[in-house]
Scaffold this motif. Structure first.
Motif, PDB file in Angstrom:
ATOM      1  N   MET A   1      -8.085 -16.144   2.547  1.00  0.00           N
ATOM      2  CA  MET A   1      -7.015 -15.281   3.001  1.00  0.00           C
ATOM      3  C   MET A   1      -7.227 -13.896   2.386  1.00  0.00           C
ATOM      4  O   MET A   1      -7.430 -13.756   1.185  1.00  0.00           O
ATOM      5  CB  MET A   1      -5.658 -15.849   2.587  1.00  0.00           C
ATOM      6  CG  MET A   1      -4.519 -14.995   3.093  1.00  0.00           C
ATOM      7  SD  MET A   1      -2.873 -15.380   2.447  1.00  0.00           S
ATOM      8  CE  MET A   1      -2.630 -17.046   2.872  1.00  0.00           C
ATOM      9  N   ALA A   2      -7.148 -12.867   3.212  1.00  0.00           N
ATOM     10  CA  ALA A   2      -7.329 -11.493   2.739  1.00  0.00           C
ATOM     11  C   ALA A   2      -6.093 -11.020   1.989  1.00  0.00           C
ATOM     12  O   ALA A   2      -4.957 -11.334   2.356  1.00  0.00           O
ATOM     13  CB  ALA A   2      -7.607 -10.577   3.913  1.00  0.00           C
ATOM     14  N   HIS A   3      -6.346 -10.280   0.949  1.00  0.00           N
ATOM     15  CA  HIS A   3      -5.299  -9.711   0.108  1.00  0.00           C
ATOM     16  C   HIS A   3      -4.999  -8.314   0.636  1.00  0.00           C
ATOM     17  O   HIS A   3      -5.895  -7.487   0.749  1.00  0.00           O
ATOM     18  CB  HIS A   3      -5.833  -9.633  -1.320  1.00  0.00           C
ATOM     19  CG  HIS A   3      -4.820  -9.817  -2.368  1.00  0.00           C
ATOM     20  ND1 HIS A   3      -4.177 -11.008  -2.571  1.00  0.00           N
ATOM     21  CD2 HIS A   3      -4.332  -8.962  -3.298  1.00  0.00           C
ATOM     22  CE1 HIS A   3      -3.349 -10.877  -3.578  1.00  0.00           C
ATOM     23  NE2 HIS A   3      -3.424  -9.641  -4.037  1.00  0.00           N
ATOM     24  N   LYS A   4      -3.744  -8.013   0.972  1.00  0.00           N
ATOM     25  CA  LYS A   4      -3.406  -6.689   1.485  1.00  0.00           C
ATOM     26  C   LYS A   4      -2.845  -5.837   0.355  1.00  0.00           C
ATOM     27  O   LYS A   4      -1.899  -6.235  -0.318  1.00  0.00           O
ATOM     28  CB  LYS A   4      -2.403  -6.778   2.626  1.00  0.00           C
ATOM     29  CG  LYS A   4      -2.128  -5.423   3.248  1.00  0.00           C
ATOM     30  CD  LYS A   4      -1.304  -5.524   4.495  1.00  0.00           C
ATOM     31  CE  LYS A   4      -1.064  -4.136   5.060  1.00  0.00           C
ATOM     32  NZ  LYS A   4      -0.193  -4.168   6.212  1.00  0.00           N
ATOM     33  N   ARG A   5      -3.456  -4.676   0.152  1.00  0.00           N
ATOM     34  CA  ARG A   5      -3.034  -3.755  -0.903  1.00  0.00           C
ATOM     35  C   ARG A   5      -2.753  -2.383  -0.287  1.00  0.00           C
ATOM     36  O   ARG A   5      -3.577  -1.853   0.447  1.00  0.00           O
ATOM     37  CB  ARG A   5      -4.128  -3.626  -1.949  1.00  0.00           C
ATOM     38  CG  ARG A   5      -3.811  -2.605  -3.034  1.00  0.00           C
ATOM     39  CD  ARG A   5      -4.963  -2.415  -3.976  1.00  0.00           C
ATOM     40  NE  ARG A   5      -5.134  -3.617  -4.768  1.00  0.00           N
ATOM     41  CZ  ARG A   5      -6.208  -3.868  -5.494  1.00  0.00           C
ATOM     42  NH1 ARG A   5      -7.214  -3.034  -5.520  1.00  0.00           N
ATOM     43  NH2 ARG A   5      -6.280  -4.974  -6.198  1.00  0.00           N
ATOM     44  N   LEU A   6      -1.603  -1.814  -0.598  1.00  0.00           N
ATOM     45  CA  LEU A   6      -1.259  -0.457  -0.195  1.00  0.00           C
ATOM     46  C   LEU A   6      -1.161   0.402  -1.447  1.00  0.00           C
ATOM     47  O   LEU A   6      -0.546   0.004  -2.431  1.00  0.00           O
ATOM     48  CB  LEU A   6       0.086  -0.417   0.524  1.00  0.00           C
ATOM     49  CG  LEU A   6       0.159  -1.017   1.908  1.00  0.00           C
ATOM     50  CD1 LEU A   6       1.592  -0.995   2.416  1.00  0.00           C
ATOM     51  CD2 LEU A   6      -0.731  -0.253   2.866  1.00  0.00           C
ATOM     52  N   VAL A   7      -1.772   1.574  -1.399  1.00  0.00           N
ATOM     53  CA  VAL A   7      -1.678   2.512  -2.512  1.00  0.00           C
ATOM     54  C   VAL A   7      -1.191   3.845  -1.954  1.00  0.00           C
ATOM     55  O   VAL A   7      -1.814   4.424  -1.068  1.00  0.00           O
ATOM     56  CB  VAL A   7      -3.043   2.692  -3.222  1.00  0.00           C
ATOM     57  CG1 VAL A   7      -2.939   3.746  -4.305  1.00  0.00           C
ATOM     58  CG2 VAL A   7      -3.515   1.374  -3.802  1.00  0.00           C
ATOM     59  N   PRO A  27      -6.081   5.158   0.680  1.00  0.00           N
ATOM     60  CA  PRO A  27      -4.764   5.410   0.102  1.00  0.00           C
ATOM     61  C   PRO A  27      -3.929   6.293   1.033  1.00  0.00           C
ATOM     62  O   PRO A  27      -4.468   7.039   1.857  1.00  0.00           O
ATOM     63  CB  PRO A  27      -5.079   6.129  -1.209  1.00  0.00           C
ATOM     64  CG  PRO A  27      -6.419   6.747  -1.001  1.00  0.00           C
ATOM     65  CD  PRO A  27      -7.147   5.843  -0.055  1.00  0.00           C
ATOM     66  N   LEU A  28      -2.617   6.179   0.913  1.00  0.00           N
ATOM     67  CA  LEU A  28      -1.682   6.908   1.772  1.00  0.00           C
ATOM     68  C   LEU A  28      -1.036   8.046   0.996  1.00  0.00           C
ATOM     69  O   LEU A  28      -0.436   7.826  -0.061  1.00  0.00           O
ATOM     70  CB  LEU A  28      -0.600   5.958   2.288  1.00  0.00           C
ATOM     71  CG  LEU A  28      -1.088   4.770   3.095  1.00  0.00           C
ATOM     72  CD1 LEU A  28       0.045   3.775   3.321  1.00  0.00           C
ATOM     73  CD2 LEU A  28      -1.668   5.231   4.408  1.00  0.00           C
ATOM     74  N   SER A  29      -1.130   9.247   1.525  1.00  0.00           N
ATOM     75  CA  SER A  29      -0.512  10.418   0.911  1.00  0.00           C
ATOM     76  C   SER A  29       1.002  10.359   1.118  1.00  0.00           C
ATOM     77  O   SER A  29       1.474  10.255   2.259  1.00  0.00           O
ATOM     78  CB  SER A  29      -1.071  11.691   1.549  1.00  0.00           C
ATOM     79  OG  SER A  29      -0.281  12.804   1.214  1.00  0.00           O
ATOM     80  N   ILE A  30       1.764  10.430   0.049  1.00  0.00           N
ATOM     81  CA  ILE A  30       3.224  10.369   0.154  1.00  0.00           C
ATOM     82  C   ILE A  30       3.770  11.513   1.004  1.00  0.00           C
ATOM     83  O   ILE A  30       4.573  11.270   1.906  1.00  0.00           O
ATOM     84  CB  ILE A  30       3.873  10.321  -1.244  1.00  0.00           C
ATOM     85  CG1 ILE A  30       3.501   8.996  -1.930  1.00  0.00           C
ATOM     86  CG2 ILE A  30       5.380  10.498  -1.152  1.00  0.00           C
ATOM     87  CD1 ILE A  30       3.899   8.917  -3.387  1.00  0.00           C
TER      88      ILE A  30
END
Length: 55
Positions: A1-7, A27-30
């Protein structure tokens, strides 16, 4: 199972973007997220959620 990470990150000089990329390849710019989705309620789901910001 793939691990989902959001930064999510906020940077003025690029240093925090460098650090955010150590944890996620996308990564996502706020500020960009706020501009795209507005200031209403936002919802994300992931196994891990990180925030990188200058202190």
């Amino acid at each position: 199972m793939a691990h989902k990470r959001l930064v999510f990150y906020f940077t003025a000089t690029g240093n925090d973007l460098y650090v955010a990329r150590q944890f996620s390849s996308h990564p996502l710019s706020i500020p960009q997220v706020m501009k795209e989705y507005g200031h209403g309620q936002m919802y994300w789901e992931a196994d891990e959620i990180g925030i990188v910001y200058p202190i």
